[in-house]
Design a protein around this motif. Structure first.
Motif, PDB file in Angstrom:
ATOM      1  N   ALA A  14       0.842  -1.204   0.000  1.00 48.99           N
ATOM      2  CA  ALA A  14       0.000   0.000   0.000  1.00 48.99           C
ATOM      3  C   ALA A  14       0.873   1.249   0.000  1.00 48.99           C
ATOM      4  O   ALA A  14       0.639   2.195   0.734  1.00 48.99           O
ATOM      5  CB  ALA A  14      -0.968  -0.018   1.186  1.00 48.99           C
ATOM      6  N   LEU A  19      -1.873   2.150  -3.612  1.00 48.04           N
ATOM      7  CA  LEU A  19      -2.971   3.106  -3.421  1.00 48.04           C
ATOM      8  C   LEU A  19      -3.667   3.421  -4.740  1.00 48.04           C
ATOM      9  O   LEU A  19      -4.896   3.388  -4.839  1.00 48.04           O
ATOM     10  CB  LEU A  19      -2.442   4.404  -2.789  1.00 48.04           C
ATOM     11  CG  LEU A  19      -1.937   4.307  -1.342  1.00 48.04           C
ATOM     12  CD1 LEU A  19      -1.459   5.668  -0.854  1.00 48.04           C
ATOM     13  CD2 LEU A  19      -3.023   3.763  -0.415  1.00 48.04           C
ATOM     14  N   HIS A  23      -7.576   2.477  -6.080  1.00 46.05           N
ATOM     15  CA  HIS A  23      -8.480   3.521  -6.584  1.00 46.05           C
ATOM     16  C   HIS A  23      -8.975   3.187  -7.993  1.00 46.05           C
ATOM     17  O   HIS A  23     -10.182   3.216  -8.267  1.00 46.05           O
ATOM     18  CB  HIS A  23      -7.729   4.852  -6.560  1.00 46.05           C
ATOM     19  CG  HIS A  23      -8.488   5.982  -7.176  1.00 46.05           C
ATOM     20  ND1 HIS A  23      -9.695   6.426  -6.663  1.00 46.05           N
ATOM     21  CD2 HIS A  23      -8.224   6.754  -8.256  1.00 46.05           C
ATOM     22  CE1 HIS A  23     -10.142   7.411  -7.420  1.00 46.05           C
ATOM     23  NE2 HIS A  23      -9.271   7.637  -8.380  1.00 46.05           N
ATOM     24  N   VAL A  41      -0.198   3.287   5.298  1.00 44.06           N
ATOM     25  CA  VAL A  41       0.138   3.396   3.874  1.00 44.06           C
ATOM     26  C   VAL A  41       1.483   4.114   3.730  1.00 44.06           C
ATOM     27  O   VAL A  41       2.039   4.616   4.705  1.00 44.06           O
ATOM     28  CB  VAL A  41      -0.963   4.183   3.123  1.00 44.06           C
ATOM     29  CG1 VAL A  41      -2.291   3.456   3.214  1.00 44.06           C
ATOM     30  CG2 VAL A  41      -1.082   5.610   3.664  1.00 44.06           C
ATOM     31  N   ARG A  91      -1.091   9.415   3.259  1.00 40.14           N
ATOM     32  CA  ARG A  91      -2.279   9.247   4.116  1.00 40.14           C
ATOM     33  C   ARG A  91      -3.438  10.107   3.618  1.00 40.14           C
ATOM     34  O   ARG A  91      -4.589   9.680   3.625  1.00 40.14           O
ATOM     35  CB  ARG A  91      -1.942   9.655   5.557  1.00 40.14           C
ATOM     36  CG  ARG A  91      -1.011   8.676   6.236  1.00 40.14           C
ATOM     37  CD  ARG A  91      -0.746   9.148   7.658  1.00 40.14           C
ATOM     38  NE  ARG A  91       0.068   8.195   8.370  1.00 40.14           N
ATOM     39  CZ  ARG A  91       1.039   8.527   9.223  1.00 40.14           C
ATOM     40  NH1 ARG A  91       1.316   9.789   9.441  1.00 40.14           N
ATOM     41  NH2 ARG A  91       1.736   7.608   9.834  1.00 40.14           N
ATOM     42  N   ALA A  94      -4.957   8.459   0.685  1.00 41.39           N
ATOM     43  CA  ALA A  94      -5.724   7.270   1.084  1.00 41.39           C
ATOM     44  C   ALA A  94      -7.084   7.661   1.689  1.00 41.39           C
ATOM     45  O   ALA A  94      -8.095   7.004   1.428  1.00 41.39           O
ATOM     46  CB  ALA A  94      -4.918   6.437   2.081  1.00 41.39           C
ATOM     47  N   LEU A  99      -9.504   4.859   0.591  1.00 37.32           N
ATOM     48  CA  LEU A  99      -8.790   3.626   0.233  1.00 37.32           C
ATOM     49  C   LEU A  99      -8.541   2.719   1.434  1.00 37.32           C
ATOM     50  O   LEU A  99      -8.362   1.520   1.283  1.00 37.32           O
ATOM     51  CB  LEU A  99      -7.449   3.980  -0.443  1.00 37.32           C
ATOM     52  CG  LEU A  99      -7.569   4.927  -1.647  1.00 37.32           C
ATOM     53  CD1 LEU A  99      -6.188   5.256  -2.201  1.00 37.32           C
ATOM     54  CD2 LEU A  99      -8.431   4.312  -2.748  1.00 37.32           C
ATOM     55  N   TYR A 100      -8.544   3.293   2.634  1.00 36.26           N
ATOM     56  CA  TYR A 100      -8.187   2.500   3.827  1.00 36.26           C
ATOM     57  C   TYR A 100      -9.067   1.261   3.983  1.00 36.26           C
ATOM     58  O   TYR A 100      -8.617   0.236   4.452  1.00 36.26           O
ATOM     59  CB  TYR A 100      -8.284   3.364   5.090  1.00 36.26           C
ATOM     60  CG  TYR A 100      -7.039   4.176   5.372  1.00 36.26           C
ATOM     61  CD1 TYR A 100      -5.876   3.564   5.842  1.00 36.26           C
ATOM     62  CD2 TYR A 100      -7.023   5.553   5.177  1.00 36.26           C
ATOM     63  CE1 TYR A 100      -4.728   4.298   6.118  1.00 36.26           C
ATOM     64  CE2 TYR A 100      -5.880   6.301   5.449  1.00 36.26           C
ATOM     65  CZ  TYR A 100      -4.740   5.666   5.920  1.00 36.26           C
ATOM     66  OH  TYR A 100      -3.604   6.389   6.194  1.00 36.26           O
TER      67      TYR A 100
END
Ligand code: NA7
Length: 536
Positions: A14, A19, A23, A41, A91, A94, A99-100
């Motif tokens: 990640a 990432l 997406h 990430v 971060r 994300a 995305l987390y």
């Protein structure tokens, strides 16, 4: 998410690759999950927290370009962002794209096996989790496995030991300590000036001197941003489609040997004053012509001599036995000047070999003990293949990736491996990868893979596999292009030369991101030339 609920795509890592893949693939309607060994990430920027860690590509260019709105929402504070800011950016991205929720942290892939019957990957983590997915994408990084050389006596050392690539999250207090740094690559060159500010004494153990140019880092202001947004589309497009390194800038079109000495020096001086990696773009032939290259190397040596007061230390810092740029050029903030400080000392391991690490320090030369409280290993990474070779990746026909790559990595386009269906690599060996602005290369790979999976889904195929012929031809092409340059002349991590027993061959594709992008696009346009499709 587990084996009971098969995925379309399992992504390993990640960092920025993982990432963007989440997406894109999620947006294209695929069921995805990413496994990340770390606790957050950021990949490289999660692990490399050593003091002074910073990007050597300007932040405005070392950032995602796929969403112009995102670019307006994030402000870089400096020309070259430091690690905490890049991690904060990862971060931010994300969170921004939610995305987390598709990332499992603290999960390190240990084994992945392709099942030819179900045409699925079965993946197992060190924690014992089991996942099933149609496609497996290794976005596990090119510089993610630390290189821990066999330093005799390391286990006897009584002080603290750190590796730059596995720096403690809480940071390290060096105040009042006698610190030894082993290595003089980019990580050492960035961290040495910062550690020197805190440490009571700093000993630098150098095996091979490096070429470094100044960063001239500085804060970015409104004027920088106004200029950036005025030219942003042109810069982004040019970096992708008209450069070798994926970095927009001023590229010299003449040979270094076409101009006279005074003009050459003027141009090198201008590049030195501008700072950064584009020093190597002063002339068009610095990476292919040894004589041209030597003019640049000589210039940097003259700068080192001028910056370092003690002539013996300056002499030891001069790189001489490989062309400039064939090990990654370093970009520093006060590296050479640090050796003028009274408590900083260089130990040239070529003249005084490291004999043994002992309880209280390092023995080098003929019995000199350098007393130390802390040891910093800035000894680099098992680059490009390390993270891939450490996972037992089995193709369901009795072959592992490590066996297939015994004599060195073999890929088609750096993206796929013959005999390993439905497996993709991001910025793998055989792609421009570490020779380029990673953001440009990551975006191109993630987009190419997403388009490929979308096309496969539309055609009803169960997957795709690179052919052995296409792979062999690509491996030959990568080697041929690499051999036209000076890169093979250095014992670099590009060549696998920094890890004992690793096959020696030039791993990245030096043809450039623009050419490479065209090749990948052509392959797709021609119905994925060089690949065969798996019937459903
Ligand atoms: P590098 O560039 O691989 O540098 C590692 C350094 O450690 C280099 O100076 C090595 O010397 C030295 N080294 C490695 N093993 C030993 C032993 N056994 N004894 C003494 N010195 C040793 O890694 P970095 O982390 O600095 O940078 C990696 C990339 O990250 C960088 O290029 C950027 O792209 C970001 P050697 O040159 O092998 O003689």
């Amino acid at each position: 998410m587990d084996a009971e609920h098969p995925l379309d795509v399992l992504i390993i890592g990640a960092g920025f690759s993982g990432l963007y893949l989440i997406h894109l693939l999620r947006g294209a309607g695929f069921r995805v999950c990413a496994l990340e060994a770390g606790g957050d990430v950021g990949g490289t920027w999660y692990w490399n927290r050593y003091p002074g860690a910073r990007c050597d590509v300007e932040s405005l260019q070392y950032s995602f370009s796929f969403d112009p709105t995102l670019e307006r929402e994030w402000r870089w504070s400096e020309r070259y962002a430091a690690q905490p800011e890049i991690l904060a950016y990862a971060r931010f991205v994300a969170r921004r794209f939610d995305l987390y929720r598709d990332i499992r942290f603290g999960e390190r892939l240990s084994r992945a096996s392709f099942d030819p019957e179900t045409k699925e990957w079965q993946a197992f983590t060190e924690n014992g989790s089991h996942y099933r997915a149609r496609f497996l994408i290794m976005a596990s990084g090119c510089l993610s496995v630390p290189n821990l050389p066999a330093l005799p006596g390391l286990e006897d050392f009584a002080g603290r030991i750190f590796h730059t690539g596995r720096w403690p999250e809480a940071g390290v207090d060096f105040r009042g300590r006698r610190v030894g740094v082993i290595g003089t690559g980019s990580s050492a060159i960035q961290s040495i000036p910062v550690i020197a500010r805190e440490a009571a004494a700093l000993a630098v153990f150098q095996r091979t001197p490096n070429y470094s140019v100044p960063a001239h880092n500085r804060p970015l202001d409104e004027a920088d941003y106004a200029a950036w947004f005025a030219a942003r589309d042109h810069i982004r497009t040019t970096a992708r489609t008209a450069t070798v390194a994926g970095i927009y800038g001023d590229y010299g079109t003449e040979s270094a040997l076409e101009v006279d000495e005074a003009e050459r020096l003027r141009r090198y001086e201008a590049r030195w004053q501008a700072g950064g990696l584009l020093f190597m773009a002063a002339f068009r032939d610095l990476r292919i012509d040894a004589e041209a290259n030597e003019t640049a190397a000589r210039f940097v040596r003259s700068k080192i001599r001028a910056l370092v007061r003690d002539p013996e230390t300056a002499e030891a810092l001069l790189p001489r036995d490989y062309p400039i740029g064939t090990k990654r050029l370093c970009v520093d903030s006060g590296y050479y000047e640090t050796f003028n400080l009274p408590h900083v000392r260089l130990f040239d391991l070529r003249r005084q070999p490291l004999v043994r690490i002992v309880k209280r320090g390092v023995m080098c030369g003929e019995g000199t003990l350098v007393p130390l409280d802390d040891l910093v290993l800035a000894t680099g990474f098992d680059a490009m293949t390390g993270a891939l070779m450490r996972v037992k990746i089995e193709n369901g026909r009795g072959l592992t990736l490590a066996e297939h790559w015994r004599a060195g990595p073999r890929t088609y386009l750096g993206l796929a491996v013959a005999g390993f269906p439905n497996l993709f690599l991001v910025t793998g060996p055989g792609s421009p990868s570490v020779l380029s602005n990673m953001m440009v290369s990551i975006e191109q790979h993630a987009e190419w893979i997403t388009e490929c999976l979308t096309a496969l889904r539309a055609s009803g195929a169960a997957g795709i596999e690179a052919s052995a012929e296409a792979e062999a031809a690509w491996v030959d092409h990568v080697a041929e292009v690499g051999n036209r340059t000076l890169f093979p002349r250095a014992k670099s991590w590009y060549m696998g030369a920094n890890v004992e027993g690793k096959p020696r061959l030039f791993m990245p594709y030096v043809g450039g991101v623009a050419v490479y992008r065209e090749i990948c696009a052509d392959v797709a346009r021609e119905g994925y030339r060089g690949f065969t499709r798996l019937a459903a």
